[in-house]
Design an enzyme around this catalytic site. Structure first.
Site, short mmCIF file in Angstrom:
data_model
loop_
_atom_site.label_atom_id
_atom_site.label_comp_id
_atom_site.label_asym_id
_atom_site.label_seq_id
_atom_site.Cartn_x
_atom_site.Cartn_y
_atom_site.Cartn_z
N ALA A 12 0.82 -1.21 0.00
CA ALA A 12 0.00 0.00 0.00
C ALA A 12 0.86 1.26 0.00
O ALA A 12 0.44 2.30 -0.49
CB ALA A 12 -0.91 0.00 1.22
N SER A 13 2.10 1.15 0.50
CA SER A 13 2.91 2.38 0.58
C SER A 13 4.00 2.41 -0.49
O SER A 13 4.44 3.49 -0.88
CB SER A 13 3.56 2.51 1.96
OG SER A 13 4.50 1.48 2.18
N ALA A 80 -4.42 -6.66 -0.45
CA ALA A 80 -5.58 -7.54 -0.63
C ALA A 80 -6.85 -6.76 -0.91
O ALA A 80 -6.83 -5.54 -1.10
CB ALA A 80 -5.76 -8.36 0.65
N ASP A 236 -0.04 -10.14 -0.87
CA ASP A 236 1.34 -9.91 -0.43
C ASP A 236 1.63 -10.56 0.91
O ASP A 236 2.73 -11.08 1.15
CB ASP A 236 1.68 -8.41 -0.42
CG ASP A 236 0.78 -7.57 0.46
OD1 ASP A 236 0.98 -6.35 0.49
OD2 ASP A 236 -0.13 -8.12 1.11
N ASN A 295 -5.42 -8.66 11.71
CA ASN A 295 -4.94 -7.38 11.15
C ASN A 295 -4.77 -6.36 12.27
O ASN A 295 -5.70 -6.14 13.05
CB ASN A 295 -5.97 -6.82 10.18
CG ASN A 295 -5.72 -7.25 8.76
OD1 ASN A 295 -5.56 -8.44 8.50
ND2 ASN A 295 -5.69 -6.31 7.82
N1 ATP Z 1 15.10 1.54 8.41
C1 ATP Z 1 13.88 1.61 8.92
N2 ATP Z 1 13.69 2.09 10.18
C2 ATP Z 1 12.44 2.17 10.70
N3 ATP Z 1 11.32 1.80 10.04
C3 ATP Z 1 11.48 1.31 8.80
C4 ATP Z 1 12.74 1.19 8.17
N4 ATP Z 1 12.54 0.66 6.91
C5 ATP Z 1 11.21 0.46 6.78
N5 ATP Z 1 10.57 0.85 7.91
C6 ATP Z 1 9.13 0.76 8.19
O1 ATP Z 1 8.59 -0.22 7.28
C7 ATP Z 1 7.44 0.30 6.65
C8 ATP Z 1 7.33 -0.23 5.24
O2 ATP Z 1 7.33 -1.63 5.35
P1 ATP Z 1 7.16 -2.48 4.00
O3 ATP Z 1 8.17 -2.02 3.00
O4 ATP Z 1 7.12 -3.91 4.39
O5 ATP Z 1 5.72 -1.99 3.56
P2 ATP Z 1 5.14 -2.02 2.06
O6 ATP Z 1 5.51 -3.31 1.45
O7 ATP Z 1 5.52 -0.79 1.34
O8 ATP Z 1 3.63 -1.90 2.29
P3 ATP Z 1 2.66 -3.09 2.67
O9 ATP Z 1 2.82 -3.26 4.13
O10 ATP Z 1 1.35 -2.62 2.24
O11 ATP Z 1 3.16 -4.28 1.91
C9 ATP Z 1 7.62 1.80 6.63
O12 ATP Z 1 6.34 2.41 6.70
C10 ATP Z 1 8.42 2.08 7.91
O13 ATP Z 1 7.54 2.37 8.98
C1 LIG Z 2 -6.52 -4.74 3.41
C2 LIG Z 2 -5.72 -5.96 3.73
O1 LIG Z 2 -6.04 -6.44 4.99
C3 LIG Z 2 -4.31 -5.59 3.64
O2 LIG Z 2 -4.05 -5.54 2.26
C4 LIG Z 2 -3.37 -6.61 4.27
O3 LIG Z 2 -3.86 -7.93 4.19
C5 LIG Z 2 -2.15 -6.56 3.47
O4 LIG Z 2 -2.17 -7.10 2.40
C6 LIG Z 2 -0.97 -5.87 4.04
O5 LIG Z 2 0.07 -5.80 3.14
MG MG Z 3 4.79 -5.15 1.51
#
Ligand code: ATP
Ligand SMILES: C[C@H](O)[C@H](O)[C@@H](O)C(=O)CO
Ligand code: MG
Length: 488
Positions: A12-13, A80, A236, A295
């Site tokens: 999502a990010s 999701a 994911d 969650n």
């Molecule tokens: N070096 C770091 N120090 C502190 N926090 C961190 C660091 N690197 C990543 N993060 C945390 O991890 C989060 C991102 O995690 P991740 O990359 O798993 O998420 P994503 O895959 O982008 O999103 P989703 O959770 O939807 O899959 C960031 O929002 C931050 O809070």
């Molecule tokens: C909305 C879902 O609960 C969310 O996508 C979570 O399952 C997820 O996929 C986090 O990366």
């Molecule tokens: Mg992720």
């Protein structure tokens, strides 16, 4: 020459294309392209820019070709519940709505007034989250639905655009809260309730299914590697669980990113009374497993705090500032709906503390520590509930995802929960994505051996309990009881 695998992992990010090869029994992993993701308000709803995400995938694939990789296998995983409506001409009917959009805020009550929660949970074993696909389709524009030939989950839609082939992959299909545990099909009564026909979903497939080659039209438009697309565990979190090293006899996982998903991997679903009461879910996992999890609002909270501080601090700097503060200055129910999509997260956190008569965090360090320490308390509380439901004490927590970088949170969680925490790999989702491809292609025998390769390939950091904080957990549990609104 080792085969080349690429994971398209879009959270999502943020999204990323990660390239992987299996060399001398070790997994190599290289980030080839990373891009931001996020939703914006368009035509009255919070929506994803799916065309932008697909364009970023082609940008990443061109970088991979330029780096000399001329032939790859590729898998796609994303967040999701969200979907794309495709018309009879095979084209997208609209921009997909984000699960954080307000349209489903009252949907659970509306839908379950006619179809009891007990029926839905017994059928699907899926947690009640107001943004599940079931409620989104219940609120969907009926004219659009009538024009819809295919309802494609986000990663399935991306695979359809890349190859022209449409499927519904089961790990993500289960997050709709429409997939029947027993029949392994979408439940007829639930589909009828939301005016959807079985045939509007493409056939259900398991992770590891060959989806087909990248369509020729894309090779004419971009300079891309020869690409075979494999349908992986396209949710994911399902990929993250595959990519978890699974250290521990009675191991558990915490996929720590935008969301925090805490739970265990089961071979049979658990949709009994206690699981229902605590709103645990049985999302389908790869290889016939179930992701019995909860969650938790997760680092979404910190992502908003960072933005509201005008991105003056990196995530690492925020974690560093937090480490200079005392933990537990206030208790916060991090899963309170008010934190799901507030106008201003910092103000929402401060208002919560004022309303509950507690110290209000003011500085960036105080705010970050308030979030991290309360997430740690919430994780420990859920680990206790998980163990009570499953009838055993969890002895290890594997924290994966970006959140595994937050050392103070890893340590606090270990001490409060009284379990060993193993942190990493932070890119477990992408690793799980390529693992399913490697198993499908015969490069790895099965997921058990794959997890040994993961543990050998990526350094894990162990955090053991430092003394006991059981009293603090007890205080937090009493606080939650007092302040929690009834859960859905
Ligand atoms: N070096 C770091 N120090 C502190 N926090 C961190 C660091 N690197 C990543 N993060 C945390 O991890 C989060 C991102 O995690 P991740 O990359 O798993 O998420 P994503 O895959 O982008 O999103 P989703 O959770 O939807 O899959 C960031 O929002 C931050 O809070
Ligand atoms: C909305 C879902 O609960 C969310 O996508 C979570 O399952 C997820 O996929 C986090 O990366
Ligand atoms: Mg992720």
């Amino acid at each position: 020459m080792a085969k080349t695998y690429v994971a398209v992992d879009i959270g999502a990010s943020s999204g990323r294309l990660m390239l992987s090869q299996l060399v001398d029994g070790k997994l190599k992993l290289e980030e080839m392209h990373r891009f931001k993701n996020g939703f914006t308000k368009k035509d009255g709803h919070d929506r994803w820019d799916i065309d932008h995400l697909i364009q970023e995938i082609f940008t990443g694939l061109e970088k991979i070709k330029k780096a000399g990789y001329t032939e790859i296998t590729l898998g796609i995983d994303t967040w999701a519940v969200d979907y794309v409506l495709v018309g009879k001409d095979g084209e997208r009917l609209n921009d997909p709505v984000s699960y954080r959009d307000a349209r489903t805020q009252e949907s659970i009550e509306k839908l379950t007034s006619e179809l009891p929660k007990e029926y839905i949970y017994e059928k699907t074993g899926i947690q009640f989250l107001d943004f599940n696909t079931l409620y989104q389709l219940f609120e969907e524009d009926q004219d659009l639905l009538a024009q819809t030939d295919k309802i494609l989950m986000i990663p399935d839609y991306i695979g359809y655009v890349l190859t022209g082939n449409a499927v519904t992959e089961v790990t993500n299909a289960s997050t709709t809260q429409m997939l029947s545990l027993r029949e392994g099909l979408f439940d007829d009564n639930l589909l009828e309730k939301i005016n959807v026909k079985q045939e509007q979903f493409p056939k259900l497939v398991d992770p590891g299914t060959n989806l087909g080659e990248l369509a020729d039209k894309w090779h004419q438009k971009y300079d891309l590697p020869k690409t075979k697309v494999v349908t992986v565990a396209t949710h994911d979190t399902a990929s993250a669980v595959v990519g978890t090293p699974a250290v521990g006899q009675r191991w558990s996982y915490l996929s720590s990113g935008t969301w925090s998903l805490i739970g265990a991997e089961l071979n049979v679903p658990e949709n009994g009374e206690a699981a229902f009461e605590h709103n645990y879910t049985n999302e389908w996992g790869a290889y016939g497993t179930y992701r019995f999890l909860k969650n938790i609002m997760g680092l979404w909270i910190i992502q908003n705090v960072k933005e509201e501080l005008d991105n003056k601090y990196s995530f690492a700097e925020l974690a560093g500032l937090a480490g200079q503060e005392e933990p537990f200055q206030q208790f916060i129910d991090v899963n309170d709906d008010r934190f799901q999509n507030p106008a201003n997260m910092i103000q929402e956190l401060q208002a919560y503390c004022r309303e509950t008569g507690q110290k209000v965090p003011e500085t960036p360090g105080e705010i970050a520590m308030a979030v991290y320490s309360n997430l740690s308390l919430y994780y420990a509380n859920e680990l206790e509930i998980l163990g009570n439901i499953l009838g055993y004490k969890v002895d290890a927590l594997n924290i994966v995802g970006g959140g595994s970088n937050v050392e103070i949170m890893n340590q606090l969680t270990a001490t409060i929960a009284g379990v060993d925490v193993y942190a990493g790999p932070s890119e477990a989702t992408a690793i799980g994505n390529v693992i399913v491809q490697m198993i499908a292609e015969g490069d790895i025998l099965n997921v058990y051996l794959a997890r040994r390769i993961i543990a050998d390939s990526f350094p894990l950091k162990k955090y053991s309990p430092e003394g006991s904080l059981q009293y603090k957990l007890n205080e937090y549990q009493a606080f939650l009881k007092e302040t929690k609104k009834t859960t859905v």
